[in-house]
Design a protein around this motif. Sequence first.
Motif, PDB file in Angstrom:
ATOM      1  N   THR A 200       0.829  -1.207   0.000  1.00 51.31           N
ATOM      2  CA  THR A 200       0.000   0.000   0.000  1.00 51.31           C
ATOM      3  C   THR A 200       0.861   1.253   0.000  1.00 51.31           C
ATOM      4  OG1 THR A 200      -1.714  -1.207   1.232  1.00 51.31           O
ATOM      5  CG2 THR A 200      -1.895   1.188   1.160  1.00 51.31           C
ATOM      6  N   MET A 201       1.956   1.234   0.757  1.00 45.87           N
ATOM      7  CA  MET A 201       2.860   2.382   0.756  1.00 45.87           C
ATOM      8  C   MET A 201       3.507   2.570  -0.607  1.00 45.87           C
ATOM      9  SD  MET A 201       4.695   2.472   4.516  1.00 45.87           S
ATOM     10  CE  MET A 201       5.105   0.723   4.614  1.00 45.87           C
ATOM     11  N   LEU A 202       3.870   1.476  -1.263  1.00 43.70           N
ATOM     12  CA  LEU A 202       4.423   1.574  -2.619  1.00 43.70           C
ATOM     13  C   LEU A 202       3.392   2.162  -3.583  1.00 43.70           C
ATOM     14  CD1 LEU A 202       6.404  -1.791  -2.937  1.00 43.70           C
ATOM     15  CD2 LEU A 202       7.350   0.522  -2.697  1.00 43.70           C
ATOM     16  N   ALA A 203       2.118   1.783  -3.396  1.00 43.65           N
ATOM     17  CA  ALA A 203       1.062   2.342  -4.246  1.00 43.65           C
ATOM     18  C   ALA A 203       0.929   3.846  -4.022  1.00 43.65           C
ATOM     19  CB  ALA A 203      -0.264   1.634  -3.967  1.00 43.65           C
ATOM     20  N   MET A 204       1.012   4.278  -2.765  1.00 46.59           N
ATOM     21  CA  MET A 204       0.964   5.714  -2.470  1.00 46.59           C
ATOM     22  C   MET A 204       2.102   6.441  -3.172  1.00 46.59           C
ATOM     23  SD  MET A 204       0.246   5.585   1.628  1.00 46.59           S
ATOM     24  CE  MET A 204      -1.173   4.729   2.326  1.00 46.59           C
ATOM     25  N   PHE A 205       3.301   5.887  -3.046  1.00 52.46           N
ATOM     26  CA  PHE A 205       4.477   6.505  -3.658  1.00 52.46           C
ATOM     27  C   PHE A 205       4.347   6.546  -5.183  1.00 52.46           C
ATOM     28  CE2 PHE A 205       8.716   5.998  -5.562  1.00 52.46           C
ATOM     29  CZ  PHE A 205       9.339   7.143  -5.092  1.00 52.46           C
ATOM     30  N   ALA A 206       3.900   5.433  -5.772  1.00 51.23           N
ATOM     31  CA  ALA A 206       3.760   5.359  -7.227  1.00 51.23           C
ATOM     32  C   ALA A 206       2.739   6.377  -7.726  1.00 51.23           C
ATOM     33  CB  ALA A 206       3.352   3.946  -7.648  1.00 51.23           C
ATOM     34  N   GLY A 207       1.621   6.522  -7.017  1.00 52.30           N
ATOM     35  CA  GLY A 207       0.599   7.473  -7.439  1.00 52.30           C
ATOM     36  C   GLY A 207       1.096   8.904  -7.407  1.00 52.30           C
ATOM     37  N   VAL A 208       1.800   9.280  -6.340  1.00 55.76           N
ATOM     38  CA  VAL A 208       2.323  10.641  -6.222  1.00 55.76           C
ATOM     39  C   VAL A 208       3.369  10.915  -7.297  1.00 55.76           C
ATOM     40  CG1 VAL A 208       3.665  12.201  -4.757  1.00 55.76           C
ATOM     41  CG2 VAL A 208       1.815  10.841  -3.762  1.00 55.76           C
ATOM     42  N   MET A 209       4.296   9.968  -7.490  1.00 51.14           N
ATOM     43  CA  MET A 209       5.369  10.176  -8.459  1.00 51.14           C
ATOM     44  C   MET A 209       4.833  10.181  -9.891  1.00 51.14           C
ATOM     45  SD  MET A 209       7.867  10.770  -6.587  1.00 51.14           S
ATOM     46  CE  MET A 209       9.094  10.907  -7.881  1.00 51.14           C
ATOM     47  N   TYR A 210       3.813   9.379 -10.172  1.00 49.91           N
ATOM     48  CA  TYR A 210       3.247   9.365 -11.522  1.00 49.91           C
ATOM     49  C   TYR A 210       2.648  10.719 -11.865  1.00 49.91           C
ATOM     50  CZ  TYR A 210       0.365   8.167 -15.516  1.00 49.91           C
ATOM     51  OH  TYR A 210      -0.211   8.144 -16.758  1.00 49.91           O
ATOM     52  N   ILE A 211       1.895  11.282 -10.935  1.00 50.39           N
ATOM     53  CA  ILE A 211       1.296  12.596 -11.185  1.00 50.39           C
ATOM     54  C   ILE A 211       2.372  13.671 -11.248  1.00 50.39           C
ATOM     55  CG2 ILE A 211      -0.228  14.360 -10.215  1.00 50.39           C
ATOM     56  CD1 ILE A 211      -1.923  12.096  -9.071  1.00 50.39           C
ATOM     57  N   ALA A 212       3.376  13.584 -10.363  1.00 42.80           N
ATOM     58  CA  ALA A 212       4.413  14.616 -10.300  1.00 42.80           C
ATOM     59  C   ALA A 212       5.302  14.616 -11.534  1.00 42.80           C
ATOM     60  CB  ALA A 212       5.266  14.419  -9.042  1.00 42.80           C
ATOM     61  N   ILE A 213       5.634  13.439 -12.049  1.00 42.59           N
ATOM     62  CA  ILE A 213       6.603  13.360 -13.147  1.00 42.59           C
ATOM     63  C   ILE A 213       5.916  13.302 -14.511  1.00 42.59           C
ATOM     64  CG2 ILE A 213       8.444  11.975 -14.173  1.00 42.59           C
ATOM     65  CD1 ILE A 213       9.227  11.126 -11.350  1.00 42.59           C
ATOM     66  N   VAL A 214       5.046  12.323 -14.691  1.00 44.94           N
ATOM     67  CA  VAL A 214       4.490  12.073 -16.023  1.00 44.94           C
ATOM     68  C   VAL A 214       3.391  13.066 -16.371  1.00 44.94           C
ATOM     69  CG1 VAL A 214       3.365  10.376 -17.504  1.00 44.94           C
ATOM     70  CG2 VAL A 214       5.086   9.629 -15.858  1.00 44.94           C
ATOM     71  N   VAL A 215       2.377  13.146 -15.520  1.00 38.93           N
ATOM     72  CA  VAL A 215       1.230  14.004 -15.834  1.00 38.93           C
ATOM     73  C   VAL A 215       1.645  15.472 -15.891  1.00 38.93           C
ATOM     74  CG1 VAL A 215      -1.052  14.743 -15.072  1.00 38.93           C
ATOM     75  CG2 VAL A 215      -0.392  12.344 -14.840  1.00 38.93           C
ATOM     76  N   SER A 216       2.463  15.914 -14.929  1.00 37.93           N
ATOM     77  CA  SER A 216       2.883  17.319 -14.931  1.00 37.93           C
ATOM     78  C   SER A 216       3.709  17.643 -16.168  1.00 37.93           C
ATOM     79  CB  SER A 216       3.680  17.637 -13.662  1.00 37.93           C
ATOM     80  OG  SER A 216       4.848  16.842 -13.593  1.00 37.93           O
ATOM     81  N   ARG A 217       4.524  16.693 -16.652  1.00 40.23           N
ATOM     82  CA  ARG A 217       5.321  16.924 -17.860  1.00 40.23           C
ATOM     83  C   ARG A 217       4.424  17.055 -19.085  1.00 40.23           C
ATOM     84  NH1 ARG A 217       7.702  13.994 -22.040  1.00 40.23           N
ATOM     85  NH2 ARG A 217       9.751  14.748 -22.705  1.00 40.23           N
TER      86      ARG A 217
END
Length: 229
Positions: A200-217
Amino acid sequence: MNWAPPILAPWRLTHGLRKHPSAILLGVQLLGILSYPLMENTGIGRALFGAMSIAVLSLVLWVVNRASAHWVAWLLAVPSVTMSLLANFAGMPALLPWAHALEAVLYFYAVAGLIRYMLSDMRVTTDELVAAATTFTLLAWAFAYAFSACQAWLPGSFSAVSVPPQPRTWMELLFLSFSTLSGVGLSDIVPLSPLARALTMLAMFAGVMYIAIVVSRLIALTVIRQQRH
């Protein structure tokens, strides 16, 4: 003028879907969210669920083959589909957690391939925007399969508010995955075992990083393109 004769319209639609397989995969997964609740409580429904999962896997392979090397995907998909078929149609349920574990790895591999595809250039195409949505659903499915394998190997890994620990349904685990990745925190499913909490913690991290890196780019490149025009 963009008008097309009715005879050519279906051909154009088919051609467009072939150019954007991510859109097909996204549509099938969203359809699955609506149809899975109808499949959970009957034997026929569970069989249909297994068949639909295999169909989704086939689409995942199609998408992965466009984005990265395919031999790894096939190496994961073939044993996964085999074990899933044996579990659902040959009365061998003990193989299902292993099938789900391999499916989780395959989905994570597909996510990595699509992210690499979206970050490969400085242009934002329609296909990349659709791939961004598809990647998020693939990520949700990947963690849901990981949760499913976790609770099969470690019974009592997940509980629900005011409900004693018991095996959670696929929809409950998928709901936990979506709510964790999106950061909304609306799920009533609680991870209990150390492995469940780690996932679950990995899922939290993955969700935040996906939005921060991919979506924001993608958003930034879209804004830059609009400013240039």
